[in-house]
Motif scaffolding. Structure first.
Motif, PDB file in Angstrom:
ATOM      1  N   ALA A  79       0.830  -1.210   0.000  1.00 45.04           N
ATOM      2  CA  ALA A  79       0.000   0.000   0.000  1.00 45.04           C
ATOM      3  C   ALA A  79       0.862   1.256   0.000  1.00 45.04           C
ATOM      4  N   ASP A  80       1.923   1.265   0.798  1.00 48.48           N
ATOM      5  CA  ASP A  80       2.786   2.448   0.874  1.00 48.48           C
ATOM      6  C   ASP A  80       3.606   2.643  -0.401  1.00 48.48           C
ATOM      7  N   ALA A  81       4.057   1.551  -0.997  1.00 46.90           N
ATOM      8  CA  ALA A  81       4.958   1.649  -2.148  1.00 46.90           C
ATOM      9  C   ALA A  81       4.225   1.936  -3.449  1.00 46.90           C
ATOM     10  N   VAL A  82       3.072   1.305  -3.663  1.00 43.44           N
ATOM     11  CA  VAL A  82       2.395   1.451  -4.960  1.00 43.44           C
ATOM     12  C   VAL A  82       0.915   1.807  -4.846  1.00 43.44           C
ATOM     13  N   GLY A  83       0.316   1.633  -3.656  1.00 44.78           N
ATOM     14  CA  GLY A  83      -1.081   2.019  -3.478  1.00 44.78           C
ATOM     15  C   GLY A  83      -1.977   0.870  -3.042  1.00 44.78           C
ATOM     16  N   GLU A  84      -2.971   1.190  -2.225  1.00 44.14           N
ATOM     17  CA  GLU A  84      -3.902   0.185  -1.702  1.00 44.14           C
ATOM     18  C   GLU A  84      -4.713  -0.495  -2.787  1.00 44.14           C
ATOM     19  N   GLN A  85      -4.861   0.165  -3.937  1.00 43.40           N
ATOM     20  CA  GLN A  85      -5.696  -0.398  -5.005  1.00 43.40           C
ATOM     21  C   GLN A  85      -5.134  -1.705  -5.551  1.00 43.40           C
ATOM     22  N   TYR A  86      -3.868  -1.999  -5.251  1.00 43.98           N
ATOM     23  CA  TYR A  86      -3.260  -3.228  -5.764  1.00 43.98           C
ATOM     24  C   TYR A  86      -3.368  -4.399  -4.782  1.00 43.98           C
ATOM     25  N   LEU A  87      -3.988  -4.171  -3.635  1.00 45.01           N
ATOM     26  CA  LEU A  87      -4.155  -5.235  -2.652  1.00 45.01           C
ATOM     27  C   LEU A  87      -5.383  -6.083  -2.987  1.00 45.01           C
ATOM     28  N   VAL A  88      -5.252  -7.404  -2.892  1.00 46.23           N
ATOM     29  CA  VAL A  88      -6.422  -8.264  -2.984  1.00 46.23           C
ATOM     30  C   VAL A  88      -7.293  -7.965  -1.765  1.00 46.23           C
ATOM     31  N   PRO A  89      -8.579  -7.645  -1.936  1.00 44.79           N
ATOM     32  CA  PRO A  89      -9.420  -7.326  -0.780  1.00 44.79           C
ATOM     33  C   PRO A  89      -9.411  -8.450   0.250  1.00 44.79           C
ATOM     34  N   ALA A  90      -9.220  -8.075   1.512  1.00 46.59           N
ATOM     35  CA  ALA A  90      -9.166  -9.053   2.599  1.00 46.59           C
ATOM     36  C   ALA A  90     -10.317  -8.796   3.565  1.00 46.59           C
ATOM     37  N   PHE A  91     -10.879  -9.868   4.114  1.00 49.63           N
ATOM     38  CA  PHE A  91     -11.959  -9.751   5.087  1.00 49.63           C
ATOM     39  C   PHE A  91     -11.395  -9.567   6.499  1.00 49.63           C
ATOM     40  N   PHE A  92     -10.513 -10.430   6.922  1.00 48.68           N
ATOM     41  CA  PHE A  92      -9.848 -10.305   8.218  1.00 48.68           C
ATOM     42  C   PHE A  92      -8.786 -11.390   8.320  1.00 48.68           C
ATOM     43  N   SER A  93      -7.965 -11.305   9.371  1.00 43.77           N
ATOM     44  CA  SER A  93      -7.006 -12.352   9.686  1.00 43.77           C
ATOM     45  C   SER A  93      -7.137 -12.696  11.164  1.00 43.77           C
ATOM     46  N   CYS A  94      -6.692 -13.887  11.551  1.00 45.80           N
ATOM     47  CA  CYS A  94      -6.804 -14.329  12.938  1.00 45.80           C
ATOM     48  C   CYS A  94      -5.718 -15.354  13.229  1.00 45.80           C
ATOM     49  N   ASP A  95      -5.456 -15.590  14.515  1.00 56.41           N
ATOM     50  CA  ASP A  95      -4.415 -16.551  14.882  1.00 56.41           C
ATOM     51  C   ASP A  95      -4.985 -17.868  15.385  1.00 56.41           C
ATOM     52  N   GLU A  96      -6.304 -18.048  15.257  1.00 61.37           N
ATOM     53  CA  GLU A  96      -6.960 -19.327  15.548  1.00 61.37           C
ATOM     54  C   GLU A  96      -8.289 -19.343  14.814  1.00 61.37           C
ATOM     55  N   VAL A  97      -8.674 -20.516  14.300  1.00 60.42           N
ATOM     56  CA  VAL A  97      -9.902 -20.622  13.511  1.00 60.42           C
ATOM     57  C   VAL A  97     -10.853 -21.600  14.185  1.00 60.42           C
ATOM     58  N   ALA A  98     -12.092 -21.181  14.348  1.00 58.02           N
ATOM     59  CA  ALA A  98     -13.151 -22.034  14.874  1.00 58.02           C
ATOM     60  C   ALA A  98     -14.282 -22.094  13.849  1.00 58.02           C
ATOM     61  N   ARG A  99     -15.234 -22.970  14.073  1.00 57.61           N
ATOM     62  CA  ARG A  99     -16.370 -23.059  13.159  1.00 57.61           C
ATOM     63  C   ARG A  99     -17.055 -21.702  13.029  1.00 57.61           C
ATOM     64  N   GLU A 100     -17.143 -20.974  14.152  1.00 55.36           N
ATOM     65  CA  GLU A 100     -17.828 -19.684  14.153  1.00 55.36           C
ATOM     66  C   GLU A 100     -17.082 -18.625  13.343  1.00 55.36           C
ATOM     67  N   THR A 101     -15.804 -18.847  13.095  1.00 54.72           N
ATOM     68  CA  THR A 101     -15.014 -17.885  12.317  1.00 54.72           C
ATOM     69  C   THR A 101     -15.625 -17.657  10.939  1.00 54.72           C
ATOM     70  N   PHE A 102     -16.263 -18.687  10.395  1.00 53.99           N
ATOM     71  CA  PHE A 102     -16.783 -18.605   9.026  1.00 53.99           C
ATOM     72  C   PHE A 102     -18.135 -17.900   8.943  1.00 53.99           C
ATOM     73  N   ASP A 103     -18.743 -17.600  10.089  1.00 54.23           N
ATOM     74  CA  ASP A 103     -20.090 -17.024  10.072  1.00 54.23           C
ATOM     75  C   ASP A 103     -20.138 -15.673   9.370  1.00 54.23           C
TER      76      ASP A 103
END
Length: 301
Positions: free
Chosen positions: A74-98
């Motif tokens: 984002a800093d070097a070339v711009g946010e428009q080149y990022l693949v859209p992301a929903f979120f990140s986490c350090d553990e995944v549960a069934r509820e994570t997908f809700d």
């Protein structure tokens, strides 16, 4: 006989796994290239990649992290080149997908290849999907080929928008190998074009920055022999690849062109963990000469 050969291979893998670094890297290099590599004062492209695996710069860890690298892009070339992301986490549960849409991509941020495209979460066993993600989080990718810069990445799972065609296929991959020789010399760039990723028919072709066929390739990869498909965003991809790689002697920048937009997939410092030998082999030395050395720290931030 087959079981004996299998046992021998298992024993050999166990021995290699326990080799100390000063033995492992020279052994692995000789195993791939059939020659002794100069890993202390590398000259060839392959030697410099092995040196990076063994003695990485701190920047490599930050920029190989699929979560942390987003701020650099984002800093070097711009946010428009990022693949859209929903979120990140350090553990995944069934509820994570809700809170996720039906279609998404799930990736580990600290590795290569730990990616799952989910076309419809309603057709998935979400408990098994969570177990898969948590298994990735427990794995130490850095020990597979001893690419040490992956070791210190804080492990996370990132969920991204799926860039998929009408039949559920991902876009083709444009991998830009950017070499910065320094000393006032012009950068050198070539493209590895990957078609039909995740399929048995996958092909990988190589082209120079004028889009003509390259006079070299990586040994063992299947080629289509076709001209590079020219898309509207190709020159734009070349430009941002040069910009992203500018602080370093060498970087591979992976891009996609999807629905008339350019996206950056990831940045790579040790492509293929050095397992792909150049053919003809004299290009190993030629590309090594275009790879600025010694390494210096890249751009901060």
């Amino acid at each position: 006989m087959a079981s004996f050969v299998a046992r021998v291979k298992k024993i050999r893998r166990a021995i290699v796994k326990r080799m100390p670094d000063p033995v492992y890297y020279p052994y692995r290099y000789f195993q791939i290239y059939g020659r002794v590599g100069n890993l202390a004062q590398p000259k060839r492209y392959s030697e410099k990649i092995f040196h990076r695996m063994w003695h990485p710069l701190p920047d490599f860890t930050r920029l190989a992290d699929k979560v942390a690298v987003r701020s650099y892009i984002a800093d070097a070339v711009g946010e428009q080149y990022l693949v859209p992301a929903f979120f990140s986490c350090d553990e995944v549960a069934r509820e994570t997908f809700d809170t996720l849409p039906d279609t998404f991509v799930m990736k580990a941020n600290h590795s290569a290849g730990q990616t799952r495209i989910v076309l419809d979460k309603g057709n998935e066993d979400l408990d098994m999907l969570a177990d898969l993600a948590n298994g990735w989080l427990k794995s130490d990718f850095s020990i597979r080929q001893r690419e040490k810069h992956y070791q210190k990445i804080p492990r996370k799972i990132i969920f991204e928008e799926a860039l998929l065609g009408p039949s559920g296929e991902p876009p083709d991959d444009y991998k830009f190998f950017v070499f910065n020789p320094g000393g006032g010399q012009e950068p050198f760039l070539f493209v590895q074009y990957v078609h039909d990723r995740f399929k048995d028919e996958m092909t990988q072709d190589f082209y120079l920055d004028d889009y003509s066929p390259a006079p070299f390739r990586f040994r063992g990869l299947k080629s289509s022999g076709k001209p590079l498909p020219i898309v509207d965003g190709l020159d734009e991809m070349v430009s941002i690849a040069r910009k992203l790689a500018e602080p370093f002697g060498f970087m591979r920048v992976d891009c996609y062109y999807y629905q008339n937009k350019v996206y950056v997939g990831e940045l790579t410092f040790t492509p293929g963990a050095g397992i792909y030998a150049l053919s003809p082999p004299h290009w190993d030395a030629m590309l090594g000469g275009k790879f600025r050395w010694p390494e210096t720290a890249g751009r901060g931030g």
